[in-house]
Design a protein around this motif. Structure first.
Motif, short mmCIF file in Angstrom:
data_model
loop_
_atom_site.label_atom_id
_atom_site.label_comp_id
_atom_site.label_asym_id
_atom_site.label_seq_id
_atom_site.Cartn_x
_atom_site.Cartn_y
_atom_site.Cartn_z
N ARG A 678 41.14 130.11 0.05
CA ARG A 678 42.16 131.06 0.47
C ARG A 678 41.78 131.63 1.88
O ARG A 678 42.48 131.69 2.82
N LEU A 681 42.06 128.89 4.40
CA LEU A 681 43.36 128.75 4.99
C LEU A 681 43.86 129.74 5.71
O LEU A 681 44.56 129.46 6.81
N LEU A 682 43.62 130.93 5.24
CA LEU A 682 44.16 132.11 6.03
C LEU A 682 43.69 132.25 7.49
O LEU A 682 44.37 132.28 8.38
N TRP A 685 45.22 129.47 9.29
CA TRP A 685 46.57 129.68 10.00
C TRP A 685 46.56 130.84 10.96
O TRP A 685 47.09 130.57 11.92
N LYS B 275 53.29 130.91 1.99
CA LYS B 275 53.45 130.04 2.79
C LYS B 275 52.12 129.25 3.13
O LYS B 275 51.83 128.40 3.67
N ILE B 276 50.89 130.19 3.26
CA ILE B 276 49.61 129.72 3.81
C ILE B 276 48.93 129.15 2.46
O ILE B 276 48.36 128.02 2.78
N PHE B 277 49.10 129.73 1.34
CA PHE B 277 48.25 129.20 0.30
C PHE B 277 49.02 128.08 -0.62
O PHE B 277 48.44 127.39 -1.56
N GLN B 278 50.15 127.99 -0.33
CA GLN B 278 51.09 126.88 -1.04
C GLN B 278 51.03 127.09 -2.45
O GLN B 278 51.19 126.09 -3.16
#
Lengths: 737, 337
Positions: A678, A681-682, A685, B275-278
């Motif tokens: 996570r 991903l963060l 993004w 939105k980011i971690f789906q």
């Protein structure tokens, strides 16, 4: 230079077809031509007689031959040798080839008298197989293939985490998975179109069975390679013997095996049969049977009653030594393995027999040295004779115990898993035949003289009954009168029973513990290790509840119910869960997990599975379209001795500490991985967003940077307008004097 | 989160839209009427009459002055928001499936349906933002989609590109100046149409939904699929929430199959994903037919959904919605303090 098309000679005059030797191809691809001789048979093994008694012999033989078809006029040709005697064989022509085939099938091996046995073969066969050169004159040693190490078929038991495997059939795919509790199951193997109808494990988990139009295949080993193949065209169902030595296959369509429809490994013997019993180790058929047509009875109004097929039809004794089939109302045929010959060459006649069940383990009976296999059967009331339940030993065929029953409308036989008890659930009608009630007749097989205990306190009909595996408690579900033609199923009640405590470790009388009313439950699933039980309502649109019960709950002493003090049980509802559309429940073989399935075989709504632990905690749920089957891989019986098992049980605390640590460590790493993922991903993004904003700035995109809003002139001088609305509802004047 | 039910339509809703200030909601339905509502209490502000067929689409310009609609009567119309006056009617050979204003409100885009004799097109008109001004009938751009018909389309940041979703599941990028096809990407499963395309506030990325049961976030510049949200039901709409990093997905069993299934089966829920971690965070139930459109308040304080059942449900988010944070997000927030 390689010859190209252009410089190939246009016409090759020297080419002569006759010079090519095609004999090898001829041999390989020899096609059996229709020679017009199909209606001929050769009858061998006839007595040798002088010429003058030849017509007599012909007449005698004709009588036999005409029993299956019509022999042509003058269709028997019996040649004479030089001395004017017959040669012991004859050529016979039938009217049609089909009659010739029938003659071969039915007359071959028929004894004529004590000395002579008729051998009937097709003329074309004699020609084909008996031709010179076809059969070597000298015996040739068959070649033995060199020994090849095969895969270990039980390697899955060596999993370092002691996990269990399960097979899942969804869509066209069949996969075997490790159960990883909350985590998605780990794939072991996943194949498309592995089976055509369903999959099934062998009883000890060694083989996975796949069903095909041509037959049955067994798979196993680490590489999931094919272990065995049993060709049975049109096979519908299979059944294994308890120790995986034999397998029964069944097809509703009689087998067709003849020259034009050859089936590997099957001979003419199997033609027209429905059942085949196979030896798994050799892959060869042992014996085949046809379906016995049960004369379908009629109900009270004279409508024919559709008989449900009983499966398995061939029931195995617990040691794989016997297999038995019942002819309803008449007899039971017991076959001995591995030869599959009928025990003592005759059926066991039991007039009126309705059902029978083998003891699921070799019963240990008091005062009997040589333990024998045992089966239980029942017969209904016949004329003035009462209904009967009996226990018979095999092979000695001794009736150990019988019991007479009255007013019986139906009975069901329930063995306890260790064959310590057999409970006969007897549905009895009142004298007027209007109301039904159920009695339980419990045979204590292990005790001297097999005493029978009767539980007759149940007022309603029992619709389901289940013994605790390896234990002596049981659960049953009762329902009141079923009102005709109502959509809503009647309410049911779940009752628990346990033996009373008695001194000296004996098993006391069975007593009712508790009844839970107003349920919709209809199914009972005990943990394979006993103690825990799931009571559920399956295949119902309205209710889909699962109740997880513990029968040996450790309650603080003072809270104990006075009523239940002297029982060997302590009932506690642990948890209740719901699974919409549930059709099946599967306990894993260790009794740690429960999988519930909504199968696409039954309906198409929310197909998938839930995974619970034995306490009813939901671990995982997954919806899969076209989800059809989930079956745990069974485990073979443990190799640990009783002492070793108690030793482990004693030190359970130490073990569980280790396991807890392992679980925690695993969870932590898993959690850490998730968090790491996570975080990544963060960051990704946010990085991307920053680059976008940078890009927009460079492009001078004002509107976009302002969150999509257009800055207008009056934004700066925005004034706030406050509106106060006063509403006068009522006005009244009062004069105060 | 108690919703307000707007029951002003007699037939299935096709699109709902907030104006940029978020105080108004515009809704169109198959009953030929455009409705405008106050978003805070659900009172009706007014209706716009004139269309002769089912309405498919609505959009409001950034100043909340002009309203564009399109429908099955083969017309695209421009209205004055305040008065309900019809300003302009453009006529076409087939129905209008989607209208959208450019970010600055000077251009209007329309997507036309494919029908015998008419190929699917994307048309663009220059718009004068003044309601009193005369509007042009001249198309400034016409893109013909002959590969696979366009179902949805919109302007990217700075009105630089037009991004369109197609019936065959692909997404294409056109130059908004000359209409040239730049990219065509197979974003969704083949032959499962793209059902919606909505923008992030700065229009650098959009979210597409499809009948293939997924929604995807796509970079408007490169058409790269950045995120994928997998569900268990065909999707009709997807929206991106401002303030919080969520997306809202709406859909359900296709309308024609609904009669045979129970509401439980239909999956008529608005689904919230991070939105980011789906990952799915939550669902909102309520509709008894598929959700045809979900729209988010531009300030991110609420959302509304239009269903096949004929209702618009307006939701104002609770405190919990704003408080919810993943552990890593909390860490990030702390680090930024």
């Amino acid at each position: 230079m390689a010859p190209s098309y252009e410089n190939l000679p246009m016409e090759d005059d020297e080419f002569d077809e006759s010079q090519i030797d095609f004999s090898d191809l001829d041999d390989q691809y020899q096609v059996r031509l229709d020679e017009g001789l199909d209606a001929f048979v050769v009858v061998d093994g006839l007595p040798v007689v002088p010429e003058d008694s030849r017509p007599k012999l012909v007449k005698f033989v004709l009588r036999k031959l005409n029993s299956v078809g019509r022999v042509k006029d003058d269709g028997v040709f019996m040649p004479l040798d030089d001395e004017g005697k017959t040669e012991g064989f004859a050529f016979v022509e039938y009217n049609a080839p089909s009659e010739a085939i029938a003659a071969v099938k039915q007359l071959h091996g028929t004894p004529l008298d004590k000395k002579h046995t008729m051998a009937v073969n097709k003329l074309t066969d004699i020609d084909r197989f008996g031709k010179e050169g076809r059969i070597e004159d000298e015996y040739q040693e068959p070649e033995y293939p060199p020994f090849e190490q095969t895969e270990h078929l039980r390697s899955w038991l060596g999993d370092s985490d002691g996990r269990d495997q399960m097979v899942m059939f969804r869509g066209d795919k069949v996969g075997v998975f490790w159960n990883d509790k909350e985590d998605p199951p780990e794939v072991v193997v996943d194949r498309e179109n592995w089976t055509e109808s369903f999959v099934q494990w062998s009883p000890q988990g060694t083989f996975l069975t796949s069903m095909h139009a041509q037959g049955v295949q067994l798979w196993g080993g680490k590489a999931w390679s094919r272990q065995k193949r049993f060709s049975h065209p049109g096979v519908n169902l299979v059944d294994f013997s308890p120790n995986e030595k034999y397998i029964t296959t069944w097809s509703h369509r009689p087998l067709q095996v003849d020259e034009n429809h050859p089936v590997p490994l099957l001979s003419l013997e199997e033609d027209g049969k429905n059942y085949i019993v196979w030896d798994i180790a050799t892959g060869k058929p042992l014996r085949s049977f046809t379906t016995i047509d049960v004369p379908s009875g009629t109900d009270a109004e004279g409508n024919p009653v559709k008989k449900k097929m009983q499966w398995p039809t061939f029931k195995w004794s617990s040691d794989d030594k016997y297999v038995a089939r019942m002819t309803q109302g008449q007899s039971i045929a017991v076959y001995e393995l591995p030869r599959m010959n009928m025990l003592d060459k005759q059926n066991i006649k039991i007039e009126g027999v309705m059902d029978f069940e083998w003891a699921p383990a070799t019963p240990k009976r008091d005062g009997i040295r040589n333990y024998e296999q045992l089966f239980c059967y029942w017969t209904p009331e016949l004329g003035s004779n009462p209904a009967k339940v009996g226990l018979m030993t095999i092979p000695s065929k001794e009736i150990v115990r019988t019991r007479n029953l009255f007013n019986v409308s139906d009975a069901k036989l329930h063995w306890q898993s260790e064959a310590a008890y057999v409970c006969v659930k007897v549905d009895r009608h009142s004298k007027s035949k209007k109301s039904l009630a159920t009695n339980l007749e419990i045979f204590r097989v292990r005790e001297k003289g097999v005493p029978v205990e009767v539980v007759d306190s149940i007022k309603d009909t029992v619709i389901n009954f289940a013994w605790e595996p390896k234990g002596n408690r049981f659960v049953l579900i009762t329902t009141g009168e079923i009102p005709a033609q109502t959509a809503v199923p009647p309410k049911t009640a779940v009752s628990f029973f346990a033996p009373e405590k008695v001194k000296g470790g004996a098993v006391g009388n069975f007593r009712h513990i508790r009844t839970i009313d107003k349920k919709n439950s209809n199914a009972i699933y005990w943990s394979p290790k006993g103690r825990f039980v799931v009571v559920a309502s399956l295949q119902s649109q309205q209710s889909y509840e699962l109740d997880f019960w513990d029968l040996s709950f450790e309650k603080p002493k003072d809270e104990k119910d006075e009523n239940e003090k002297d029982l060997t049980a302590n009932l506690q509802l642990m948890d209740t869960a719901e699974h919409y559309g549930i059709t099946d429940i599967e306990w894993d073989p260790t009794g740690r997990y429960v999988a519930t399935v909504a199968s696409a075989f039954r309906h198409r709504m929310e197909n998938g599975y839930h995974m619970y632990d034995f306490r009813g905690q939901l671990l995982r749920e997954e919806g899969i379209e076209q989800f059809k089957q989930l079956i745990w891989r069974p485990r073979p019986p443990t190799l640990l001795s009783k002492e070793e098992q108690t030793e482990i049980r004693k030190n359970l605390r130490n073990y569980s500490k280790i396991f807890d640590e392992q679980d925690l460590a695993k969870k932590n790493t898993a959690n850490r991985q998730v968090v790491e993922q996570r975080r990544r991903l963060l960051q990704e993004w946010l990085g991307w967003r920053e680059s976008m904003i940078e890009m927009l700035k460079e492009e001078g995109a004002e509107i976009e940077l302002n969150g999509g809003k257009i800055r207008s002139e009056d934004d700066e001088g925005a004034e706030e307008i406050e509106e106060i609305v006063e509403e006068i509802i009522d006005e009244s004047e009062e004069v105060v004097s | 989160m108690r919703p307000i039910l707007l029951s002003g339509h007699e037939r299935a809703l096709t699109q709902v839209k907030y104006n940029p200030d978020g105080d108004l909601i515009f809704s169109v339905s198959k009953d030929h009427v455009v409705c405008a509502w106050f978003s805070h209490n659900g009172e009706r502000f007014g209706t716009y009459h004139g269309h002769q067929g089912a309405l498919w689409t609505v959009d409001v310009d950034p100043h909340s002055k002009l309203l564009a609609t399109g429908g099955a009567d083969n017309t695209m119309r421009l209205w004055e928001v305040d008065t309900g006056k019809l300003l302009k009617t453009w006529e076409f050979g087939s129905s209008i499936k989607r209208v959208e204003f450019s970010p600055d409100g000077t251009q209007l885009l329309g997507v036309t349906e494919k029908r015998a004799g008419h190929l699917s097109t994307i048309v663009v008109y220059e718009i004068n933002p003044d309601p009193a001004a005369e509007q042009t009938s001249e198309q400034s751009l016409r893109i013909v989609c002959d590969e696979s018909k366009a179902t949805v389309a919109g302007f990217s940041y700075l009105a630089r590109y037009i991004i369109a979703g197609h019936e065959d599941g692909s997404v294409s990028q056109y130059d908004a100046k000359d209409g040239e096809l730049i990219y065509n990407v197979r974003a969704h499963d083949a032959d499962l149409q793209v059902t919606d395309l909505q923008w992030a506030p700065d229009r650098t990325y959009c979210i597409t939904s499809s009948k293939d049961k997924t929604a995807k976030i796509i970079d408007a510049g490169t058409l790269e699929v950045l995120k994928t949200y997998v569900t268990d039901t065909p999707l009709n709409s997807a929206a991106i929430t401002p303030i919080k990093d969520y997306v809202i997905l709406g859909g359900g069993q296709a309308a024609m199959d609904v009669t045979t299934t129970s509401a439980r089966q239909g999956k008529f829920e608005a689904r919230f994903y991070h939105k980011i971690f789906q990952e799915e965070i939550g669902r909102v139930r309520g509709h008894f037919g598929p959700l045809n459109y979900v729209a988010v308040h531009p300030q991110g304080t609420g959302y509304c959904s239009g269903g096949e059942d004929g209702y618009v449900r307006v939701h104002h988010f609770d405190k919990a919605y704003f408080d919810f944070l993943y552990e890593v997000e909390r860490e990030q927030a702390q680090a930024n303090l």
